[in-house]
Write a protein that holds these residues in place. Structure first.
Motif, mmCIF file in Angstrom:
data_model
loop_
_atom_site.group_PDB
_atom_site.id
_atom_site.type_symbol
_atom_site.label_atom_id
_atom_site.label_comp_id
_atom_site.label_asym_id
_atom_site.label_seq_id
_atom_site.Cartn_x
_atom_site.Cartn_y
_atom_site.Cartn_z
ATOM 1 N N LYS A 134 75.013 -7.812 -4.279
ATOM 2 C CA LYS A 134 76.335 -8.128 -4.821
ATOM 3 C C LYS A 134 77.039 -6.853 -5.274
ATOM 4 O O LYS A 134 76.474 -6.037 -5.998
ATOM 5 C CB LYS A 134 76.202 -9.099 -5.992
ATOM 6 N N GLY A 135 78.261 -6.673 -4.793
ATOM 7 C CA GLY A 135 79.038 -5.485 -5.121
ATOM 8 C C GLY A 135 78.811 -4.322 -4.175
ATOM 9 O O GLY A 135 79.504 -3.306 -4.258
ATOM 10 N N GLY A 136 77.847 -4.457 -3.251
ATOM 11 C CA GLY A 136 77.546 -3.381 -2.319
ATOM 12 C C GLY A 136 78.368 -3.463 -1.039
ATOM 13 O O GLY A 136 79.154 -4.397 -0.833
ATOM 14 N N THR A 137 78.176 -2.485 -0.173
ATOM 15 C CA THR A 137 78.884 -2.421 1.104
ATOM 16 C C THR A 137 77.910 -2.705 2.238
ATOM 17 O O THR A 137 76.825 -2.116 2.299
ATOM 18 C CB THR A 137 79.506 -1.024 1.309
ATOM 19 N N VAL A 138 78.301 -3.621 3.119
ATOM 20 C CA VAL A 138 77.445 -4.032 4.228
ATOM 21 C C VAL A 138 78.192 -3.839 5.541
ATOM 22 O O VAL A 138 79.336 -4.286 5.682
ATOM 23 C CB VAL A 138 77.024 -5.511 4.112
ATOM 24 N N ALA A 139 77.536 -3.203 6.499
ATOM 25 C CA ALA A 139 78.121 -3.009 7.825
ATOM 26 C C ALA A 139 77.469 -3.949 8.831
ATOM 27 O O ALA A 139 76.270 -4.199 8.768
ATOM 28 C CB ALA A 139 77.949 -1.565 8.275
ATOM 29 N N ALA A 140 78.264 -4.462 9.745
ATOM 30 C CA ALA A 140 77.770 -5.281 10.861
ATOM 31 C C ALA A 140 78.893 -5.385 11.875
ATOM 32 O O ALA A 140 80.049 -5.047 11.584
ATOM 33 C CB ALA A 140 77.326 -6.662 10.387
ATOM 34 N N PHE A 166 82.601 -5.824 3.135
ATOM 35 C CA PHE A 166 82.148 -5.885 4.519
ATOM 36 C C PHE A 166 82.831 -4.793 5.334
ATOM 37 O O PHE A 166 84.060 -4.658 5.313
ATOM 38 C CB PHE A 166 82.460 -7.248 5.134
ATOM 39 N N GLN A 167 82.033 -3.995 6.045
ATOM 40 C CA GLN A 167 82.558 -2.932 6.888
ATOM 41 C C GLN A 167 82.243 -3.243 8.347
ATOM 42 O O GLN A 167 81.100 -3.138 8.781
ATOM 43 C CB GLN A 167 81.962 -1.576 6.512
ATOM 44 N N PRO A 168 83.261 -3.639 9.128
ATOM 45 C CA PRO A 168 83.004 -3.982 10.530
ATOM 46 C C PRO A 168 82.811 -2.737 11.385
ATOM 47 O O PRO A 168 83.661 -1.848 11.429
ATOM 48 C CB PRO A 168 84.280 -4.730 10.933
ATOM 49 N N LEU A 169 81.659 -2.677 12.056
ATOM 50 C CA LEU A 169 81.341 -1.567 12.948
ATOM 51 C C LEU A 169 80.518 -2.094 14.124
ATOM 52 O O LEU A 169 79.744 -3.044 13.950
ATOM 53 C CB LEU A 169 80.510 -0.498 12.217
ATOM 54 N N PRO A 170 80.654 -1.498 15.324
ATOM 55 C CA PRO A 170 79.731 -1.851 16.400
ATOM 56 C C PRO A 170 78.290 -1.654 15.941
ATOM 57 O O PRO A 170 78.017 -0.805 15.075
ATOM 58 C CB PRO A 170 80.108 -0.860 17.517
ATOM 59 N N THR A 171 77.371 -2.415 16.507
ATOM 60 C CA THR A 171 76.005 -2.438 15.990
ATOM 61 C C THR A 171 75.354 -1.061 15.954
ATOM 62 O O THR A 171 74.709 -0.698 14.964
ATOM 63 C CB THR A 171 75.147 -3.412 16.815
ATOM 64 N N ASP A 172 75.507 -0.264 17.018
ATOM 65 C CA ASP A 172 74.895 1.062 17.003
ATOM 66 C C ASP A 172 75.508 1.954 15.933
ATOM 67 O O ASP A 172 74.801 2.691 15.228
ATOM 68 C CB ASP A 172 74.986 1.723 18.380
ATOM 69 N N ALA A 173 76.826 1.851 15.755
ATOM 70 C CA ALA A 173 77.505 2.643 14.731
ATOM 71 C C ALA A 173 77.139 2.159 13.332
ATOM 72 O O ALA A 173 77.036 2.961 12.391
ATOM 73 C CB ALA A 173 79.017 2.579 14.931
ATOM 74 N N ALA A 174 76.941 0.859 13.178
ATOM 75 C CA ALA A 174 76.539 0.316 11.878
ATOM 76 C C ALA A 174 75.174 0.848 11.474
ATOM 77 O O ALA A 174 74.961 1.239 10.314
ATOM 78 C CB ALA A 174 76.530 -1.209 11.933
ATOM 79 N N ALA A 175 74.233 0.861 12.435
ATOM 80 C CA ALA A 175 72.899 1.394 12.142
ATOM 81 C C ALA A 175 72.979 2.868 11.768
ATOM 82 O O ALA A 175 72.321 3.327 10.823
ATOM 83 C CB ALA A 175 71.987 1.199 13.353
ATOM 84 N N ALA A 176 73.802 3.623 12.492
ATOM 85 C CA ALA A 176 73.944 5.052 12.205
ATOM 86 C C ALA A 176 74.578 5.285 10.833
ATOM 87 O O ALA A 176 74.164 6.195 10.092
ATOM 88 C CB ALA A 176 74.785 5.721 13.292
ATOM 89 N N ALA A 177 75.568 4.474 10.480
ATOM 90 C CA ALA A 177 76.216 4.610 9.174
ATOM 91 C C ALA A 177 75.239 4.329 8.045
ATOM 92 O O ALA A 177 75.257 4.986 7.001
ATOM 93 C CB ALA A 177 77.408 3.657 9.090
ATOM 94 N N PHE A 178 74.360 3.355 8.264
ATOM 95 C CA PHE A 178 73.357 3.032 7.246
ATOM 96 C C PHE A 178 72.370 4.177 7.072
ATOM 97 O O PHE A 178 72.074 4.595 5.942
ATOM 98 C CB PHE A 178 72.626 1.747 7.633
ATOM 99 N N VAL A 179 71.872 4.706 8.175
ATOM 100 C CA VAL A 179 70.912 5.812 8.103
ATOM 101 C C VAL A 179 71.546 7.028 7.430
ATOM 102 O O VAL A 179 70.880 7.756 6.679
ATOM 103 C CB VAL A 179 70.398 6.170 9.511
ATOM 104 N N ALA A 180 72.836 7.219 7.654
ATOM 105 C CA ALA A 180 73.542 8.357 7.061
ATOM 106 C C ALA A 180 73.887 8.142 5.593
ATOM 107 O O ALA A 180 74.412 9.053 4.939
ATOM 108 C CB ALA A 180 74.812 8.646 7.850
ATOM 109 N N GLY A 181 73.612 6.939 5.061
ATOM 110 C CA GLY A 181 73.862 6.682 3.650
ATOM 111 C C GLY A 181 75.283 6.283 3.318
ATOM 112 O O GLY A 181 75.688 6.296 2.155
ATOM 113 N N ARG A 182 76.058 5.874 4.327
ATOM 114 C CA ARG A 182 77.462 5.541 4.087
ATOM 115 C C ARG A 182 77.662 4.086 3.680
ATOM 116 O O ARG A 182 78.756 3.722 3.220
ATOM 117 C CB ARG A 182 78.289 5.853 5.336
#
Length: 329
Positions: A134-140, A166-182
């Motif tokens: 809750k309150g966090g940022t999620v990409a998908a 919610f941050q809409p991103l293509p799946t590969d970009a979403a995974a990369a954004a997560f690994v990068a800490g964004r």
């Protein structure tokens, strides 16, 4: 994705003496005059068997000329089928329903698999549950299967999409954004789960294993193709089961082919085992008879109530069981 836990018993052995000697047998060619079928698929373990079918000449064995098209972007494959740029595609039921809500005329003719853990919501260190999100940022990828999984998981936890950013991103970009800490969390499917889990301290806080049957994956064809070339539709479905039989008899070779297409090692590919349940012919027939009609109504209601679609999709013509019924076991 996969050890074939529920794979068809091998009925047809395609191992020739040349293969036993380490030589690759010559691939059969499609019958002269066979119509070309444009078949799309993308990065999901339940769909990588199509790569095996192509490399082992199994489409041609069934008299069908297939142009197999791999999409780096799953969304692009959905759009390609909806706009008539391909004839058939492997995609989820909820994404097929979303396309139908937009006016696409598409029909499910085969159940490839059910996702049983390979769709995941993965969170950073310090977030151990959906409540912590809750309150966090999620990409998908917006409007597709893992956005749907996120909404299911949030609802189960007593939250809504309004409780996260919610941050809409293509799946590969979403995974990369997560690994990068964004972002704080990401909704991804295998093999992108492997990428996401490389972030130190990351953990899976929800998966499709928590929602049995919620994410079935299918071969979907355009309504037009059924009308003009039902014979080729039948050949695609028959080839799928021939491919499963070949995989059952040639597991190591098949794993190498599928891992290469996925861009991961064979060892990494084997970790996807439990997360995808490949459907046998018998399970296909049972699903069309019992589960899929009710599942389609349930998903349609959810997509509408969650505002992932603006209008309820028509279910008329959505499911066609005759092709799996016609396969000879």
């Amino acid at each position: 994705m996969i050890s074939r836990r529920l794979i068809l018993p091998a009925a047809i052995l395609l191992v020739l003496s040349a293969a036993c000697a380490g030589e690759k047998p010559a691939a059969p060619t499609a019958a002269a005059g066979a119509s070309k079928v444009r078949l799309g698929f993308s990065a999901w373990p339940g769909w990588f068997p199509w790569q095996v079918a192509e490399e082992q000449g199994l489409f041609a064995k069934n008299g069908i000329d297939v142009e197999l098209k791999y999409f780096d972007s799953y969304t692009d494959s959905l759009n390609a089928l909806a706009t008539g740029n391909i004839d058939a595609n492997s995609q989820t039921l909820n994404d097929t329903l979303a396309s139908a809500a937009g006016g696409a005329k598409e029909t499910v003719v085969l159940v490839n698999d059910n996702s049983t853990g390979n769709d995941q919501i993965i969170a950073r260190d310090g977030i151990k549950s959906l409540a912590d999100l809750k309150g966090g940022t999620v990409a998908a990828e917006q409007g597709t299967v893992d956005h749907y999984l996120l909404l299911l998981a949030l609802r189960k936890a007593g939250l809504t999409e309004a409780d996260v950013t919610f941050q809409p991103l293509p799946t590969d970009a979403a995974a990369a954004a997560f690994v990068a800490g964004r972002v704080d969390a990401v909704g991804v499917f295998a093999p992108f789960t492997t990428t996401a889990l490389k972030r130190p301290g990351s953990t899976t806080i929800a998966s499709s294993a928590d929602f049995p049957g919620a994410i079935p994956d299918h071969l979907v064809v355009s309504r037009d193709m059924i009308g003009r070339d039902a014979k080729s539709v039948q050949a695609l479905v028959t080839t799928w089961f021939d491919t499963l039989a070949w995989i059952g008899q040639n597991r190591q070779k098949a794993m190498e082919i599928m891992a290469r297409r996925a861009g991961v090692s064979v060892a990494e590919y084997q970790t996807y085992d439990k997360g995808t349940t490949i459907f046998t012919l018998e399970q296909n027939r049972a699903a069309f008879a019992d589960d899929l009609p009710a599942r389609a109504e349930q998903i349609s209601d959810f997509l509408l109530s969650s505002k992932l679609v603006d209008t309820a999709p028509s279910l008329e013509g959505l499911l066609e069981p005759r092709f799996v019924q016609a396969v000879q076991p």
